[in-house]
Design a protein around this motif. Sequence first.
Motif, PDB file in Angstrom:
ATOM      1  N   UNK A 252     -12.676  -6.346   0.110  1.00 45.63           N
ATOM      2  CA  UNK A 252     -12.005  -7.535  -0.592  1.00 45.63           C
ATOM      3  C   UNK A 252     -10.712  -7.129  -1.208  1.00 45.63           C
ATOM      4  N   UNK A 253     -10.516  -5.801  -1.811  1.00 46.89           N
ATOM      5  CA  UNK A 253      -9.443  -5.383  -2.312  1.00 46.89           C
ATOM      6  C   UNK A 253      -8.144  -5.424  -1.252  1.00 46.89           C
ATOM      7  N   UNK A 254      -8.839  -4.756   0.052  1.00 47.07           N
ATOM      8  CA  UNK A 254      -7.721  -4.907   1.112  1.00 47.07           C
ATOM      9  C   UNK A 254      -7.303  -6.207   1.641  1.00 47.07           C
ATOM     10  N   UNK A 255      -8.307  -7.165   1.412  1.00 47.86           N
ATOM     11  CA  UNK A 255      -7.938  -8.511   1.669  1.00 47.86           C
ATOM     12  C   UNK A 255      -6.987  -9.091   0.700  1.00 47.86           C
ATOM     13  N   UNK A 256      -7.268  -9.023  -0.472  1.00 43.84           N
ATOM     14  CA  UNK A 256      -6.543  -9.510  -1.746  1.00 43.84           C
ATOM     15  C   UNK A 256      -5.112  -8.998  -1.405  1.00 43.84           C
ATOM     16  N   UNK A 257      -4.873  -7.684  -1.038  1.00 42.99           N
ATOM     17  CA  UNK A 257      -3.431  -7.100  -0.640  1.00 42.99           C
ATOM     18  C   UNK A 257      -2.776  -7.697   0.466  1.00 42.99           C
ATOM     19  N   UNK A 258      -3.410  -8.032   1.650  1.00 42.38           N
ATOM     20  CA  UNK A 258      -2.828  -8.567   2.660  1.00 42.38           C
ATOM     21  C   UNK A 258      -2.518 -10.015   2.377  1.00 42.38           C
ATOM     22  N   UNK A 259      -3.229 -10.817   1.605  1.00 43.13           N
ATOM     23  CA  UNK A 259      -2.861 -12.275   1.081  1.00 43.13           C
ATOM     24  C   UNK A 259      -1.701 -12.143   0.191  1.00 43.13           C
ATOM     25  N   UNK A 260      -1.481 -11.006  -0.582  1.00 43.25           N
ATOM     26  CA  UNK A 260      -0.387 -10.976  -1.411  1.00 43.25           C
ATOM     27  C   UNK A 260       0.802 -10.558  -0.830  1.00 43.25           C
ATOM     28  N   UNK A 261       0.755  -9.847   0.097  1.00 44.14           N
ATOM     29  CA  UNK A 261       1.712  -8.838   0.504  1.00 44.14           C
ATOM     30  C   UNK A 261       2.135  -9.106   2.219  1.00 44.14           C
ATOM     31  N   UNK A 262       1.133  -9.577   2.718  1.00 45.45           N
ATOM     32  CA  UNK A 262       1.193  -9.437   4.259  1.00 45.45           C
ATOM     33  C   UNK A 262       0.624  -8.418   4.883  1.00 45.45           C
ATOM     34  N   UNK A 263       0.620  -7.401   4.220  1.00 44.87           N
ATOM     35  CA  UNK A 263      -0.060  -5.938   4.801  1.00 44.87           C
ATOM     36  C   UNK A 263      -0.608  -5.237   3.539  1.00 44.87           C
ATOM     37  N   UNK A 264      -1.013  -4.105   3.854  1.00 47.10           N
ATOM     38  CA  UNK A 264      -1.887  -3.275   3.131  1.00 47.10           C
ATOM     39  C   UNK A 264      -0.883  -2.416   2.366  1.00 47.10           C
ATOM     40  N   UNK A 265       0.151  -2.528   1.694  1.00 44.25           N
ATOM     41  CA  UNK A 265       1.035  -1.572   1.085  1.00 44.25           C
ATOM     42  C   UNK A 265       0.307  -0.664   0.149  1.00 44.25           C
ATOM     43  N   UNK A 266       0.397   0.623   0.235  1.00 40.56           N
ATOM     44  CA  UNK A 266      -0.435   1.549  -0.254  1.00 40.56           C
ATOM     45  C   UNK A 266      -0.350   1.190  -1.892  1.00 40.56           C
ATOM     46  N   UNK A 267       0.947   1.018  -2.703  1.00 41.38           N
ATOM     47  CA  UNK A 267       0.957   0.892  -3.910  1.00 41.38           C
ATOM     48  C   UNK A 267      -0.091  -0.091  -4.534  1.00 41.38           C
ATOM     49  N   UNK A 268       0.077  -1.222  -3.596  1.00 43.46           N
ATOM     50  CA  UNK A 268      -0.790  -2.683  -4.113  1.00 43.46           C
ATOM     51  C   UNK A 268      -2.190  -2.296  -4.066  1.00 43.46           C
ATOM     52  N   UNK A 269      -2.686  -1.475  -3.005  1.00 45.80           N
ATOM     53  CA  UNK A 269      -3.930  -1.204  -2.486  1.00 45.80           C
ATOM     54  C   UNK A 269      -4.361  -0.184  -3.742  1.00 45.80           C
TER      55      UNK A 269
END
Length: 171
Positions: free
Chosen positions: A128-145
Amino acid sequence: MPMPHPNAHFVPGKGPGGQGSLWIEEREGRIKVLDIKGVCDDGIDTLEPQLEPICEWIDKAREEGGKVLVHCRVGVSRSATVTIAYVMKHLGIPLVDAYLIVRSRRLSVLIQPNMRLLYNLLGWEIKLARERCERALGDTEEGQMQHELARALNWPYLAKEVHALNEKYLH
């Protein structure tokens, strides 16, 4: 009805021989039943591949104005796991927060997903955290993750805290 995950073992609307009041109610069109098959509360069976389709099924039921009853034989581990997973996804909150919300609603009943199911929920939290990052940034940027997962607890700490919550019931 969402398509089930290829590894899912639940059967919408198929009861054991149509026996019991739930199956009668469903057969007469008053309720819909999602029967999760092949998951024992034995510390071996997993709910991991089924959490997404179960949450989709619950969302659909709620969108159609339905109310949802989640239950299992004892109401301590499997149903708690499904409910915690749904609360995590629906409210966008970490595992521990969802666990405490569900536990607070079951004041007279101890909830305790077995360790395998709790571990499934830990993986669900990461998904779910990965999905939230992808929605927010378009990809799983390490800092946001890292920021998303900073809200989560590590496995040993979580296991210790759950044990501490339940210790008064163990004596």
